[in-house]
Design an enzyme around this catalytic site. Structure first.
Site, mmCIF file in Angstrom:
data_model
loop_
_atom_site.group_PDB
_atom_site.id
_atom_site.type_symbol
_atom_site.label_atom_id
_atom_site.label_comp_id
_atom_site.label_asym_id
_atom_site.label_seq_id
_atom_site.Cartn_x
_atom_site.Cartn_y
_atom_site.Cartn_z
ATOM 1 N N HIS A 106 43.055 35.331 46.992
ATOM 2 C CA HIS A 106 44.195 34.571 46.406
ATOM 3 C C HIS A 106 45.485 35.371 46.499
ATOM 4 C CE1 HIS A 106 44.325 35.994 41.904
ATOM 5 N NE2 HIS A 106 44.054 37.006 42.715
ATOM 6 N N LYS A 111 36.347 39.657 45.248
ATOM 7 C CA LYS A 111 36.671 39.098 43.933
ATOM 8 C C LYS A 111 38.174 39.190 43.695
ATOM 9 C CE LYS A 111 35.509 39.831 39.088
ATOM 10 N NZ LYS A 111 36.805 40.492 38.738
ATOM 11 N N VAL A 153 35.043 44.734 48.411
ATOM 12 C CA VAL A 153 36.270 44.916 49.200
ATOM 13 C C VAL A 153 37.504 44.772 48.306
ATOM 14 C CG1 VAL A 153 37.647 43.945 51.082
ATOM 15 C CG2 VAL A 153 35.171 44.119 51.316
ATOM 16 N N ASP A 177 40.869 50.170 55.799
ATOM 17 C CA ASP A 177 41.793 49.029 55.859
ATOM 18 C C ASP A 177 40.984 47.760 56.131
ATOM 19 O OD1 ASP A 177 44.730 48.195 57.943
ATOM 20 O OD2 ASP A 177 43.546 47.047 56.491
ATOM 21 N N MET A 178 40.924 46.872 55.125
ATOM 22 C CA MET A 178 40.071 45.676 55.249
ATOM 23 C C MET A 178 40.570 44.747 56.364
ATOM 24 S SD MET A 178 41.173 43.544 51.866
ATOM 25 C CE MET A 178 42.866 43.096 51.553
HETATM 26 O O1 LIG Z 1 44.640 39.072 41.184
HETATM 27 C C1 LIG Z 1 45.510 39.916 40.554
HETATM 28 C C2 LIG Z 1 46.114 39.372 39.291
HETATM 29 C C3 LIG Z 1 45.336 38.884 38.238
HETATM 30 C C4 LIG Z 1 45.959 38.477 37.018
HETATM 31 C C5 LIG Z 1 47.363 38.551 36.855
HETATM 32 C C6 LIG Z 1 48.127 38.996 37.959
HETATM 33 C C7 LIG Z 1 47.516 39.440 39.155
HETATM 34 O O2 LIG Z 1 49.539 39.025 37.883
HETATM 35 C C8 LIG Z 1 50.038 37.992 37.075
HETATM 36 C C9 LIG Z 1 49.560 38.158 35.659
HETATM 37 O O3 LIG Z 1 50.003 37.069 34.897
HETATM 38 C C10 LIG Z 1 50.025 39.452 35.085
HETATM 39 C C11 LIG Z 1 51.285 40.051 35.126
HETATM 40 C C12 LIG Z 1 51.421 41.281 34.444
HETATM 41 C C13 LIG Z 1 50.334 41.883 33.800
HETATM 42 C C14 LIG Z 1 49.078 41.273 33.786
HETATM 43 C C15 LIG Z 1 48.926 40.032 34.442
HETATM 44 O O4 LIG Z 1 47.772 39.271 34.582
HETATM 45 C C16 LIG Z 1 48.032 38.215 35.549
HETATM 46 O O5 LIG Z 1 50.753 43.071 33.241
HETATM 47 C C17 LIG Z 1 52.136 43.230 33.572
HETATM 48 O O6 LIG Z 1 52.542 42.082 34.291
#
Ligand SMILES: OCc1ccc2c(c1)OC[C@]1(O)c3cc4c(cc3O[C@H]21)OCO4
EC number: 2.1.1.46
Length: 352
Positions: A256, A252, A194, A238-239
């Site tokens: 969050h 996964k 999902v 749409d989950m």
């Molecule tokens: O669950 C989703 C998820 C998982 C990991 C991350 C997410 C969101 O956003 C914050 C983050 O720190 C982040 C921000 C970024 C990025 C990569 C990146 O890895 C991190 O590339 C450009 O801005």
């Protein structure tokens, strides 16, 4: 005295960013690649010439290496040079081996993405964010648009690919974790991933378990024109409305990104999706589970850092064990089992 200890504690946290930025500089310079390709410990001068640095920058490089060595990213050894004199040489540590490009364990794209100005500049708006009642992310408060809109703006296409590279590199680490958790997927005939995006992770599961009928389920505009094969297909939907039926639902790094009310809806729809399997169905959640009592202090600090990253950029949250327990029970599940997976996340098997 206690006063000076407090001052050191305070200043250390104020200047934590210096260590982060020194690491980002090391990643951008390609220091880990230069040492890796050298094949043995490398002296400062050899490293500076490999990096094609101007001679005036050699001492600056030394100062950066000194801090990063102090913080466990490089190891210092002494070599005897041609004249028999002792010379300092640097080698990689397990942490900097994660910066060697081209390997499945390369996490440079996370370092680059997480320390991109888009993740840092927004913090200057934190006071404004705290003093307004509008519910929005710190990112939106600072820039006037959501982080997703920013990523998808075509002018910023390099940021979008950087973000996707970061997700992909984190998924490659999942491939290693999958090997250590085969038992979770054994015996399944079907699985629906999902919010699986373009199927990066689903493909890893499909490769490891070719007999499982895998479905990548995401919004129609994400999976719309993707085609799979006989045992890997893409379904749009749409989950928050309904999830396609399967023996197991995989969530996964999904919950969050959502608050409790939204997460409850996703879990209830997941329970519905596995209901045909009776007791044999399961929901597999992969996310951070914060356990401040028993976990290592440094691990908990990373998890709480991630909680604020998710909050400020996505209005998401990382959950404690107690919060997972309440969410899973509120969704009507009878039991669950939490086991650690790939470092700072947990795998939660949830049974109907
Ligand atoms: O669950 C989703 C998820 C998982 C990991 C991350 C997410 C969101 O956003 C914050 C983050 O720190 C982040 C921000 C970024 C990025 C990569 C990146 O890895 C991190 O590339 C450009 O801005």
């Amino acid at each position: 005295s206690e006063l000076y200890h407090a001052q050191i504690h305070l200043y250390k946290h104020v200047y934590n960013f210096v260590s982060s930025m020194a690491l980002k500089s090391a990643m951008e310079l390609g220091i880990a690649d230069a040492i890796h390709n050298h094949g043995k410990p490398i002296t400062l001068d050899e490293l500076a010439s490999t990096l094609k640095l101007h001679p005036s920058k050699v001492n600056i490089l030394y100062r950066f290496l000194r801090l990063l060595t102090h913080n466990g990213f490089f190891a210092k050894t002494t070599l005897k040079n041609k004249e028999g004199e002792e010379e300092i040489a640097y080698s990689l540590t397990p942490s900097s081996k994660l910066l060697v490009s081209g390997k499945p364990t390369c996490l440079s794209s996370i370092v680059k993405g997480a320390l991109h100005p888009s993740s840092l500049d927004m913090w200057s708006a934190s006071k404004k964010w705290f003093n307004e009642e509008k519910e929005q992310t710190l990112y939106e408060c600072a820039t006037g648009e959501s982080f997703w809109d920013f990523l998808n703006k075509d002018t910023e296409s390099d940021t979008l690919s950087m973000f996707q590279d970061a997700m992909a590199s984190d998924s490659r680490m999942f491939k290693l974790a999958l090997k250590e958790n085969k038992h979770v997927f054994e015996g399944l005939e079907s699985l629906v991933d999902v919010a699986g995006g373009t199927g990066g992770v689903t493909k890893l599961i499909h490769d490891a378990f070719p007999n499982i009928k895998c479905t990548v389920f995401d919004q129609p505009q994400v999976v719309g024109n993707l085609t799979g094969n006989e045992n890997l297909n893409f379904v749009g939907g749409d989950m928050f409305k309904s999830i396609p039926p399967a023996d197991a639902v995989l969530l996964k790094w999904v919950l969050h990104d959502w608050n409790d009310e939204q997460s409850l809806k996703i879990l209830k729809n997941s329970k519905e999706a596995i209901s045909h399997k009776g007791k044999d169905g399961k929901v597999i959640i992969i996310d951070i589970s914060i356990d401040e009592t028993s976990d290592d202090h440094g691990l908990t600090e990373l998890q709480l850092d991630y909680d604020l990253v998710m909050l400020t950029m996505f209005l998401g949250k990382e959950r404690t064990k107690k919060e997972w327990d309440k969410l899973i029970r509120d969704a009507g599940f009878s039991s669950y089992k939490i086991s650690p997976i790939s470092g700072f996340k947990s795998l939660i098997e949830v049974y109907p």
